[in-house]
Design a protein around this motif. Sequence first.
Motif, PDB file in Angstrom:
ATOM      1  N   GLY A 114       0.795  -1.218   0.000  1.00  0.00           N
ATOM      2  CA  GLY A 114       0.000   0.000   0.000  1.00  0.00           C
ATOM      3  C   GLY A 114       0.827   1.267   0.000  1.00  0.00           C
ATOM      4  N   GLY A 115       2.120   1.150   0.245  1.00  0.00           N
ATOM      5  CA  GLY A 115       3.008   2.307   0.208  1.00  0.00           C
ATOM      6  C   GLY A 115       3.426   2.604  -1.229  1.00  0.00           C
ATOM      7  N   TYR A 116       4.133   3.692  -1.410  1.00  0.00           N
ATOM      8  CA  TYR A 116       4.523   4.132  -2.747  1.00  0.00           C
ATOM      9  C   TYR A 116       5.306   3.053  -3.503  1.00  0.00           C
ATOM     10  CZ  TYR A 116       6.610   6.912  -6.461  1.00  0.00           C
ATOM     11  OH  TYR A 116       7.013   7.378  -7.686  1.00  0.00           O
ATOM     12  N   ASN A 117       6.203   2.354  -2.805  1.00  0.00           N
ATOM     13  CA  ASN A 117       7.035   1.331  -3.449  1.00  0.00           C
ATOM     14  C   ASN A 117       6.475  -0.089  -3.323  1.00  0.00           C
ATOM     15  OD1 ASN A 117       9.366   2.950  -4.454  1.00  0.00           O
ATOM     16  ND2 ASN A 117       9.464   3.521  -2.304  1.00  0.00           N
ATOM     17  N   LEU A 118       5.337  -0.218  -2.662  1.00  0.00           N
ATOM     18  CA  LEU A 118       4.550  -1.462  -2.578  1.00  0.00           C
ATOM     19  C   LEU A 118       5.155  -2.593  -1.751  1.00  0.00           C
ATOM     20  CD1 LEU A 118       3.159  -1.834  -6.214  1.00  0.00           C
ATOM     21  CD2 LEU A 118       2.024  -0.852  -4.216  1.00  0.00           C
ATOM     22  N   PHE A 119       6.456  -2.742  -1.739  1.00  0.00           N
ATOM     23  CA  PHE A 119       7.074  -3.897  -1.096  1.00  0.00           C
ATOM     24  C   PHE A 119       8.047  -3.463  -0.007  1.00  0.00           C
ATOM     25  CE2 PHE A 119       6.081  -5.069  -5.473  1.00  0.00           C
ATOM     26  CZ  PHE A 119       5.247  -6.159  -5.258  1.00  0.00           C
ATOM     27  N   SER A 120       8.206  -4.318   0.990  1.00  0.00           N
ATOM     28  CA  SER A 120       9.160  -4.038   2.064  1.00  0.00           C
ATOM     29  C   SER A 120      10.583  -4.296   1.562  1.00  0.00           C
ATOM     30  CB  SER A 120       8.875  -4.935   3.270  1.00  0.00           C
ATOM     31  OG  SER A 120       9.203  -6.279   2.956  1.00  0.00           O
ATOM     32  N   ILE A 121      11.542  -3.748   2.277  1.00  0.00           N
ATOM     33  CA  ILE A 121      12.943  -3.997   1.924  1.00  0.00           C
ATOM     34  C   ILE A 121      13.263  -5.481   2.066  1.00  0.00           C
ATOM     35  CG2 ILE A 121      15.329  -3.599   2.698  1.00  0.00           C
ATOM     36  CD1 ILE A 121      14.155  -1.429   0.863  1.00  0.00           C
ATOM     37  N   SER A 122      12.673  -6.131   3.048  1.00  0.00           N
ATOM     38  CA  SER A 122      12.895  -7.571   3.194  1.00  0.00           C
ATOM     39  C   SER A 122      12.430  -8.325   1.944  1.00  0.00           C
ATOM     40  CB  SER A 122      12.165  -8.093   4.432  1.00  0.00           C
ATOM     41  OG  SER A 122      12.433  -9.461   4.613  1.00  0.00           O
ATOM     42  N   GLU A 123      11.307  -7.898   1.377  1.00  0.00           N
ATOM     43  CA  GLU A 123      10.825  -8.542   0.150  1.00  0.00           C
ATOM     44  C   GLU A 123      11.735  -8.215  -1.032  1.00  0.00           C
ATOM     45  OE1 GLU A 123       6.083  -8.707   0.205  1.00  0.00           O
ATOM     46  OE2 GLU A 123       6.878  -6.749   0.830  1.00  0.00           O
ATOM     47  N   LEU A 124      12.163  -6.970  -1.125  1.00  0.00           N
ATOM     48  CA  LEU A 124      12.978  -6.549  -2.266  1.00  0.00           C
ATOM     49  C   LEU A 124      14.387  -7.142  -2.239  1.00  0.00           C
ATOM     50  CD1 LEU A 124      11.854  -2.825  -2.484  1.00  0.00           C
ATOM     51  CD2 LEU A 124      11.286  -4.659  -4.088  1.00  0.00           C
ATOM     52  N   THR A 125      14.833  -7.561  -1.069  1.00  0.00           N
ATOM     53  CA  THR A 125      16.172  -8.160  -0.980  1.00  0.00           C
ATOM     54  C   THR A 125      16.139  -9.687  -1.075  1.00  0.00           C
ATOM     55  OG1 THR A 125      16.070  -8.087   1.445  1.00  0.00           O
ATOM     56  CG2 THR A 125      17.177  -6.237   0.336  1.00  0.00           C
ATOM     57  N   LYS A 126      15.026 -10.249  -1.472  1.00  0.00           N
ATOM     58  CA  LYS A 126      14.930 -11.713  -1.618  1.00  0.00           C
ATOM     59  C   LYS A 126      16.019 -12.287  -2.532  1.00  0.00           C
ATOM     60  CE  LYS A 126      11.126 -12.701   0.774  1.00  0.00           C
ATOM     61  NZ  LYS A 126      11.273 -13.197   2.124  1.00  0.00           N
ATOM     62  N   PRO A 127      16.380 -11.636  -3.651  1.00  0.00           N
ATOM     63  CA  PRO A 127      17.466 -12.207  -4.467  1.00  0.00           C
ATOM     64  C   PRO A 127      18.785 -12.335  -3.697  1.00  0.00           C
ATOM     65  CG  PRO A 127      16.237 -10.604  -5.746  1.00  0.00           C
ATOM     66  CD  PRO A 127      15.749 -10.487  -4.324  1.00  0.00           C
ATOM     67  N   PHE A 128      19.074 -11.394  -2.812  1.00  0.00           N
ATOM     68  CA  PHE A 128      20.289 -11.497  -2.000  1.00  0.00           C
ATOM     69  C   PHE A 128      20.154 -12.642  -0.999  1.00  0.00           C
ATOM     70  CE2 PHE A 128      20.174  -6.915  -3.154  1.00  0.00           C
ATOM     71  CZ  PHE A 128      21.299  -6.903  -3.949  1.00  0.00           C
ATOM     72  N   GLN A 129      18.974 -12.755  -0.411  1.00  0.00           N
ATOM     73  CA  GLN A 129      18.734 -13.845   0.531  1.00  0.00           C
ATOM     74  C   GLN A 129      18.875 -15.196  -0.168  1.00  0.00           C
ATOM     75  OE1 GLN A 129      15.050 -13.128   2.836  1.00  0.00           O
ATOM     76  NE2 GLN A 129      15.244 -10.989   2.247  1.00  0.00           N
ATOM     77  N   ALA A 130      18.325 -15.297  -1.373  1.00  0.00           N
ATOM     78  CA  ALA A 130      18.412 -16.550  -2.134  1.00  0.00           C
ATOM     79  C   ALA A 130      19.857 -16.857  -2.515  1.00  0.00           C
ATOM     80  CB  ALA A 130      17.533 -16.465  -3.386  1.00  0.00           C
ATOM     81  N   SER A 131      20.608 -15.832  -2.871  1.00  0.00           N
ATOM     82  CA  SER A 131      22.021 -16.026  -3.228  1.00  0.00           C
ATOM     83  C   SER A 131      22.812 -16.521  -2.026  1.00  0.00           C
ATOM     84  CB  SER A 131      22.625 -14.722  -3.749  1.00  0.00           C
ATOM     85  OG  SER A 131      21.994 -14.319  -4.944  1.00  0.00           O
ATOM     86  N   ALA A 132      22.567 -15.914  -0.868  1.00  0.00           N
ATOM     87  CA  ALA A 132      23.248 -16.356   0.353  1.00  0.00           C
ATOM     88  C   ALA A 132      22.928 -17.823   0.628  1.00  0.00           C
ATOM     89  CB  ALA A 132      22.831 -15.483   1.535  1.00  0.00           C
ATOM     90  N   HIS A 133      21.666 -18.179   0.480  1.00  0.00           N
ATOM     91  CA  HIS A 133      21.248 -19.568   0.708  1.00  0.00           C
ATOM     92  C   HIS A 133      21.944 -20.516  -0.270  1.00  0.00           C
ATOM     93  CE1 HIS A 133      18.686 -22.979   1.606  1.00  0.00           C
ATOM     94  NE2 HIS A 133      18.440 -23.090   0.315  1.00  0.00           N
ATOM     95  N   LEU A 134      22.001 -20.124  -1.536  1.00  0.00           N
ATOM     96  CA  LEU A 134      22.605 -20.981  -2.560  1.00  0.00           C
ATOM     97  C   LEU A 134      24.065 -21.297  -2.256  1.00  0.00           C
ATOM     98  CD1 LEU A 134      22.368 -22.408  -5.351  1.00  0.00           C
ATOM     99  CD2 LEU A 134      23.147 -20.257  -6.365  1.00  0.00           C
ATOM    100  N   VAL A 135      24.783 -20.311  -1.736  1.00  0.00           N
ATOM    101  CA  VAL A 135      26.215 -20.523  -1.481  1.00  0.00           C
ATOM    102  C   VAL A 135      26.495 -20.955  -0.043  1.00  0.00           C
ATOM    103  CG1 VAL A 135      26.889 -18.945  -3.327  1.00  0.00           C
ATOM    104  CG2 VAL A 135      26.701 -18.074  -0.980  1.00  0.00           C
ATOM    105  N   GLY A 136      25.442 -21.223   0.726  1.00  0.00           N
ATOM    106  CA  GLY A 136      25.615 -21.761   2.073  1.00  0.00           C
ATOM    107  C   GLY A 136      25.944 -20.737   3.139  1.00  0.00           C
ATOM    108  N   MET A 137      25.707 -19.463   2.838  1.00  0.00           N
ATOM    109  CA  MET A 137      25.970 -18.424   3.828  1.00  0.00           C
ATOM    110  C   MET A 137      24.739 -18.198   4.703  1.00  0.00           C
ATOM    111  SD  MET A 137      28.128 -15.673   1.506  1.00  0.00           S
ATOM    112  CE  MET A 137      28.573 -14.591   2.872  1.00  0.00           C
ATOM    113  N   THR A 138      24.954 -17.658   5.878  1.00  0.00           N
ATOM    114  CA  THR A 138      23.864 -17.319   6.790  1.00  0.00           C
ATOM    115  C   THR A 138      23.487 -15.866   6.553  1.00  0.00           C
ATOM    116  OG1 THR A 138      24.687 -18.875   8.444  1.00  0.00           O
ATOM    117  CG2 THR A 138      23.167 -17.161   9.209  1.00  0.00           C
ATOM    118  N   TYR A 139      22.259 -15.637   6.111  1.00  0.00           N
ATOM    119  CA  TYR A 139      21.791 -14.278   5.831  1.00  0.00           C
ATOM    120  C   TYR A 139      21.324 -13.645   7.138  1.00  0.00           C
ATOM    121  CZ  TYR A 139      19.743 -10.431   3.198  1.00  0.00           C
ATOM    122  OH  TYR A 139      19.465  -9.192   2.681  1.00  0.00           O
TER     123      TYR A 139
END
Length: 197
Positions: free
Chosen positions: A120-145
């Motif tokens: 509902g905000g101007y950018n629609l999504f939270s930063i946690s949602e927008l950083t999902k690609p970084f979270q997924a990358s960390a998971h793929l390489v076995g890092m703790t996000y």
Amino acid sequence: MDHMKTLVLVVHPNIESSRINKKWKEAVLSEPDVTVHDLYEKYRDQPIDVEFEQQQLLAHDRIVFQFPLYWYSSPPLLKQWFDEVFTFGWAHGPGGNKLKGKEWVTAMSIGSPEHSYQAGGYNLFSISELTKPFQASAHLVGMTYLPSFAEYRANTISDQEIAESANRYVKHITNIELNPKVRLQRYLKQLESVDLT
């Protein structure tokens, strides 16, 4: 882990004109056990030295990716860096476990106010949602996000607020207990010494 080595990858195309990222970088330069590595300073006009970058990653326990949020992501050099440094067979895939167990922290300066990053905000999504690609990358390489650090209103924030932000930033990225597993281990250890009878 009571002793931690942290690598801060600063990814700002024009750090000298930056208000927040420049102060963050300056604030961590004097921190013990923190290495600051400015990717645009090193690779603006030359190829990425993959072996050097991988050695830097291996030598540190926590990796901080510091950048201004551009089009809901990072500046382009960081994407290129991931493509070239997180190689198959080294960071992921068969035998690609070199980053397993290391910690990932994303630190972003963001132009808009925090309330604009929500449903509902101007950018629609939270930063946690927008950083999902970084979270997924960390998971793929076995890092703790780990929890991200974000400073909003980058375009209008006062100098005093920037100074306060830099202090919070240093505390955030150097806090061993940012990792919930470490916090839990310390809590359980404290419980062992408590007489519950």
